[in-house]
Scaffold this motif. Sequence first.
Motif, PDB file in Angstrom:
ATOM      1  N   LYS A   1       0.666  -1.251   0.102  1.00  0.00           N
ATOM      2  CA  LYS A   1       0.211  -0.157   0.093  1.00  0.00           C
ATOM      3  C   LYS A   1       0.935   1.268  -0.049  1.00  0.00           C
ATOM      4  N   SER A   2       1.979   1.298   0.722  1.00  0.00           N
ATOM      5  CA  SER A   2       2.818   2.331   0.954  1.00  0.00           C
ATOM      6  C   SER A   2       3.587   2.630  -0.483  1.00  0.00           C
ATOM      7  N   ARG A   3       3.881   1.650  -1.222  1.00  0.00           N
ATOM      8  CA  ARG A   3       4.438   1.921  -2.413  1.00  0.00           C
ATOM      9  C   ARG A   3       3.422   2.187  -3.287  1.00  0.00           C
ATOM     10  N   LEU A   4       2.399   1.651  -3.462  1.00  0.00           N
ATOM     11  CA  LEU A   4       1.317   2.298  -4.190  1.00  0.00           C
ATOM     12  C   LEU A   4       0.997   3.738  -3.978  1.00  0.00           C
ATOM     13  N   THR A   5       0.977   4.244  -2.932  1.00  0.00           N
ATOM     14  CA  THR A   5       0.752   5.551  -2.549  1.00  0.00           C
ATOM     15  C   THR A   5       1.889   6.258  -2.731  1.00  0.00           C
ATOM     16  N   ARG A   6       3.028   5.888  -2.755  1.00  0.00           N
ATOM     17  CA  ARG A   6       4.115   6.515  -3.165  1.00  0.00           C
ATOM     18  C   ARG A   6       4.166   6.904  -4.693  1.00  0.00           C
ATOM     19  N   VAL A   7       3.660   5.560  -5.371  1.00  0.00           N
ATOM     20  CA  VAL A   7       3.829   6.083  -6.931  1.00  0.00           C
ATOM     21  C   VAL A   7       2.730   6.865  -7.202  1.00  0.00           C
ATOM     22  N   LEU A   8       1.645   6.833  -6.654  1.00  0.00           N
ATOM     23  CA  LEU A   8       0.510   7.936  -7.002  1.00  0.00           C
ATOM     24  C   LEU A   8       0.788   9.365  -6.376  1.00  0.00           C
ATOM     25  N   GLN A   9       1.296   9.483  -5.350  1.00  0.00           N
ATOM     26  CA  GLN A   9       1.652  10.832  -4.959  1.00  0.00           C
ATOM     27  C   GLN A   9       2.924  11.254  -5.822  1.00  0.00           C
ATOM     28  N   GLY A  10       3.958  10.428  -6.342  1.00  0.00           N
ATOM     29  CA  GLY A  10       4.965  10.925  -7.350  1.00  0.00           C
ATOM     30  C   GLY A  10       4.584  11.286  -8.666  1.00  0.00           C
ATOM     31  N   GLY A  11       3.468  10.279  -9.119  1.00  0.00           N
ATOM     32  CA  GLY A  11       2.664  10.693 -10.483  1.00  0.00           C
ATOM     33  C   GLY A  11       2.054  12.010 -10.198  1.00  0.00           C
ATOM     34  N   THR A  12       1.422  12.413  -9.327  1.00  0.00           N
ATOM     35  CA  THR A  12       0.407  13.522  -9.125  1.00  0.00           C
ATOM     36  C   THR A  12       1.642  14.639  -9.018  1.00  0.00           C
ATOM     37  N   VAL A  13       2.621  14.621  -8.268  1.00  0.00           N
ATOM     38  CA  VAL A  13       3.617  15.864  -8.233  1.00  0.00           C
ATOM     39  C   VAL A  13       4.390  16.072  -9.661  1.00  0.00           C
ATOM     40  N   PHE A  14       4.481  14.823 -10.346  1.00  0.00           N
ATOM     41  CA  PHE A  14       5.085  15.058 -11.728  1.00  0.00           C
ATOM     42  C   PHE A  14       4.111  15.526 -12.459  1.00  0.00           C
ATOM     43  N   ILE A  15       2.806  15.258 -12.486  1.00  0.00           N
ATOM     44  CA  ILE A  15       1.835  16.059 -13.240  1.00  0.00           C
ATOM     45  C   ILE A  15       1.568  17.530 -13.106  1.00  0.00           C
ATOM     46  N   VAL A  16       1.475  17.753 -12.018  1.00  0.00           N
ATOM     47  CA  VAL A  16       1.373  19.063 -11.590  1.00  0.00           C
ATOM     48  C   VAL A  16       2.368  20.080 -11.907  1.00  0.00           C
ATOM     49  N   LEU A  17       3.971  19.598 -11.465  1.00  0.00           N
ATOM     50  CA  LEU A  17       4.994  20.236 -11.847  1.00  0.00           C
ATOM     51  C   LEU A  17       5.061  20.568 -13.427  1.00  0.00           C
ATOM     52  N   PHE A  18       4.773  19.262 -14.319  1.00  0.00           N
ATOM     53  CA  PHE A  18       4.670  19.485 -15.431  1.00  0.00           C
ATOM     54  C   PHE A  18       3.688  20.579 -16.124  1.00  0.00           C
ATOM     55  N   ALA A  19       2.763  20.577 -15.576  1.00  0.00           N
ATOM     56  CA  ALA A  19       1.640  21.615 -15.961  1.00  0.00           C
ATOM     57  C   ALA A  19       2.055  23.004 -15.660  1.00  0.00           C
ATOM     58  N   VAL A  20       2.591  23.145 -14.486  1.00  0.00           N
ATOM     59  CA  VAL A  20       3.194  24.655 -14.169  1.00  0.00           C
ATOM     60  C   VAL A  20       4.329  24.907 -14.945  1.00  0.00           C
ATOM     61  N   LEU A  21       5.224  24.140 -15.299  1.00  0.00           N
ATOM     62  CA  LEU A  21       6.388  24.406 -16.343  1.00  0.00           C
ATOM     63  C   LEU A  21       5.944  24.664 -17.462  1.00  0.00           C
ATOM     64  N   TYR A  22       4.972  24.075 -18.124  1.00  0.00           N
ATOM     65  CA  TYR A  22       4.467  24.097 -19.477  1.00  0.00           C
ATOM     66  C   TYR A  22       3.685  25.622 -19.610  1.00  0.00           C
ATOM     67  N   ILE A  23       2.802  25.745 -18.431  1.00  0.00           N
ATOM     68  CA  ILE A  23       1.943  27.168 -18.400  1.00  0.00           C
ATOM     69  C   ILE A  23       3.122  28.385 -18.587  1.00  0.00           C
ATOM     70  N   THR A  24       3.999  27.975 -17.536  1.00  0.00           N
ATOM     71  CA  THR A  24       5.154  29.278 -17.327  1.00  0.00           C
ATOM     72  C   THR A  24       5.841  29.336 -18.664  1.00  0.00           C
ATOM     73  N   LEU A  25       6.221  28.161 -19.380  1.00  0.00           N
ATOM     74  CA  LEU A  25       7.104  28.505 -20.472  1.00  0.00           C
ATOM     75  C   LEU A  25       6.159  29.024 -21.610  1.00  0.00           C
ATOM     76  N   ARG A  26       5.122  28.531 -21.688  1.00  0.00           N
ATOM     77  CA  ARG A  26       4.135  29.214 -22.690  1.00  0.00           C
ATOM     78  C   ARG A  26       3.834  30.795 -22.581  1.00  0.00           C
ATOM     79  N   ARG A  27       3.921  31.310 -21.248  1.00  0.00           N
ATOM     80  CA  ARG A  27       3.864  32.777 -20.885  1.00  0.00           C
ATOM     81  C   ARG A  27       5.027  33.453 -21.326  1.00  0.00           C
TER      82      ARG A  27
END
Length: 95
Positions: free
Chosen positions: A61-87
Amino acid sequence: MATVTEKIDLENDLVQMLVTEAVKAGMESPLRDPILNAVEESTGESLKATSEADTSGTEEKSRLTRVLQGGTVFIVLFAVLYITLRRVTSDESDT
């Protein structure tokens, strides 16, 4: 004059969490046997420490939780970086 340990509210959630984490860390260290002996002396009950085989379900469960948390952080950081670079690139082309 009261000591520091007498002033601490033992029912506080933060105190409970810190003690739990300290015991978990202590049980994984060479201090495992002295901790179990001290608990047995103070409570009069013999305790058995859980083995790694008993906790395999929680590790999954903790591995699955870590994977989900890592994926969520990656998606959020990717979106912020993408929006920042577009601006940034759109501002440079306007000038």
